[in-house]
Design an enzyme around this catalytic site. Structure first.
Site, PDB file in Angstrom:
ATOM      1  CG  ASN A 192      -0.152  -0.074   2.555  1.00 40.45           C
ATOM      2  OD1 ASN A 192       1.029  -0.125   2.526  1.00 40.45           O
ATOM      3  ND2 ASN A 192      -0.857   0.049   3.561  1.00 40.45           N
ATOM      4  CE  LYS A 193       4.289   1.725   4.390  1.00 38.18           C
ATOM      5  NZ  LYS A 193       3.395   0.706   4.691  1.00 38.18           N
ATOM      6  CG  ASN A 194       3.625   7.062  -1.291  1.00 39.00           C
ATOM      7  OD1 ASN A 194       3.030   6.676  -0.438  1.00 39.00           O
ATOM      8  ND2 ASN A 194       3.513   8.384  -1.688  1.00 39.00           N
ATOM      9  CB  VAL A 196       3.767  -0.930  -4.690  1.00 38.41           C
ATOM     10  CG1 VAL A 196       3.375  -2.290  -4.452  1.00 38.41           C
ATOM     11  CG2 VAL A 196       2.920   0.040  -3.789  1.00 38.41           C
TER      12      VAL A 196
END
Length: 396
Positions: A192-194, A196
């Protein structure tokens, strides 16, 4: 269950990622190898750090950062309770004691340097500083504390890849990227990170000794890797310490290289959506928007709001979910988890942390969002919040 029309997070993936993975599979080399070296070099260049070391995940990055910085049994480490539990678990991994610190308040969800100062003792050796939601903490004040008390500063920049500290030209940190001001910076590439890669993480530092300790510890304490031998750089190896298997893979690096190229544009789209959220929700009764006076310095990993009344949060989220708007919340206070109530029973009240944690709701935000999607979400929020009052909530 209603399938969400507007999801909290979506992958910004396309044919480039598929091609990159196929290339690695065809190469017949899947474990740590040349792609990792390439990813590390490009990531270090991107954030402005002298060294970057890829690891298996962000939690491993935090563990190795503390370990390589010499933190261990008998040491105290300042850490926010308003964070994902990995920020605190890593302190226990090295045998140190977490000391929980409050956040600044509802308008700034980051660790409070004033409370940090109040909790420093002769046993305090380090602090884990989380850049919440992608907004860098007050690193000028924190580095001043570090200088005065000889503290190791581990930056948990897992929310903040691509964020910059501030726009104040008087600050020595002006325009430096998050993760590069402290002793060590840690990043996560979770799904879910910027940026991925599914799992994966990175440790960055300018300290060559810390970097070497991380390099050894991530691969069992071995002086040479399998790729060193395959590439003809080594014929054998020694084991000089007991380490871990925290290696990243070539698949991780291949995805990371593509995602790193996409990151600046993705962060710009996130910023545009946050600006629109703020425009639509500013002044709406019943809502506070944290970090509302800051825009350009953040990576905008998530978009948090605080409800005026904590008692309506469950019903508010339920109503949004029924209309296709997925929400979550960041985070339950770590010091209130059962384990930490037993491990740190002397933790004093953290009023700002508990207040924010009870009222926070995280709205959809990702690199594929559009302003039109934000408008549709805000229409639902305005309608449902206006219809919802505490008397309508079933507290049974």
């Amino acid at each position: 269950m209603t399938t969400p029309q507007f999801r909290i997070s979506e992958l910004d993936y396309d044919q480039q990622e598929l091609d990159a993975v196929v290339e690695v599979i065809k190469s017949q080399w899947l474990s740590q190898g040349p792609k990792i070296e390439q990813f590390e070099n490009r990531f270090a260049e991107f954030v402005g750090s002298k060294r970057a070391l890829a690891v298996s995940n962000g939690t491993a990055a935090l563990h190795l950062a503390l370990l390589a910085s010499g933190i261990g049994p008998g040491d105290e480490v300042l850490v926010p309770s308003f964070t994902f539990v990995a920020s605190v678990n890593a302190v226990l991994y090295v045998g140190a004691k977490p000391v929980f610190v409050d956040i600044v308040g509802p308008h700034d969800l980051n660790i409070d340097p004033v409370d940090m100062a109040a909790k420093i003792t002769p046993r305090t050796k380090a602090a884990v500083v989380v850049h919440m939601a992608g907004f860098p903490a007050d690193m000028d004040a924190i580095l001043q504390l570090a200088s005065e008390h000889n503290l190791v500063i581990v930056e948990d920049a897992c929310h903040a890849v691509g964020a910059r500290y501030n726009d104040n030209p008087a600050s020595p940190l002006s325009q430096k990227m998050a993760g590069t001001a402290g002793t060590v910076g840690c990043f996560s590439f979770f799904a879910n990170k910027n940026l991925v890669t599914g799992e994966g993480g990175m440790v960055v530092t300018d300290d060559p000794e810390i970097a070497e300790r991380v390099r050894l510890a991530r691969s069992h304490g071995m002086t040479k890797s399998s790729w060193d031998k395959a590439a003809g750089r080594a014929t054998d190896y020694d084991l000089i310490d007991v380490g871990f298997n925290y290696r990243a893979t070539e698949l991780t690096a291949a995805l990371g290289l593509i995602q790193l190229e996409k990151l600046p544009a993705g962060n710009r789209r996130r910023r545009q959506c946050v600006a629109r959220y703020r425009e639509r929700l500013a002044g709406l009764p019943g809502i506070t928007i944290p970090f509302a006076d800051r825009l350009d310095d953040s990576s905008h990993h998530v978009f948090p709001i605080l409800l005026e009344d904590s008692e309506i949060r469950a019903e508010f989220r339920s109503r949004l979910g029924q209309r296709g708007v997925q929400t979550t919340f960041h985070y339950p206070p770590v010091h209130l988890f059962t384990h930490y109530q037993k491990a740190c029973p002397e933790t004093p009240p953290l009023p700002q942390t508990c207040d924010a944690a009870n009222r926070e709701v995280t709205l959809p935000l990702h690199a594929r969002m559009t302003v039109e999607m934000v408008d549709a979400i805000c229409d639902v929020i305005c309608e449902e919040l206006g219809a919802l009052t505490p008397s309508q909530v079933n507290h049974s």
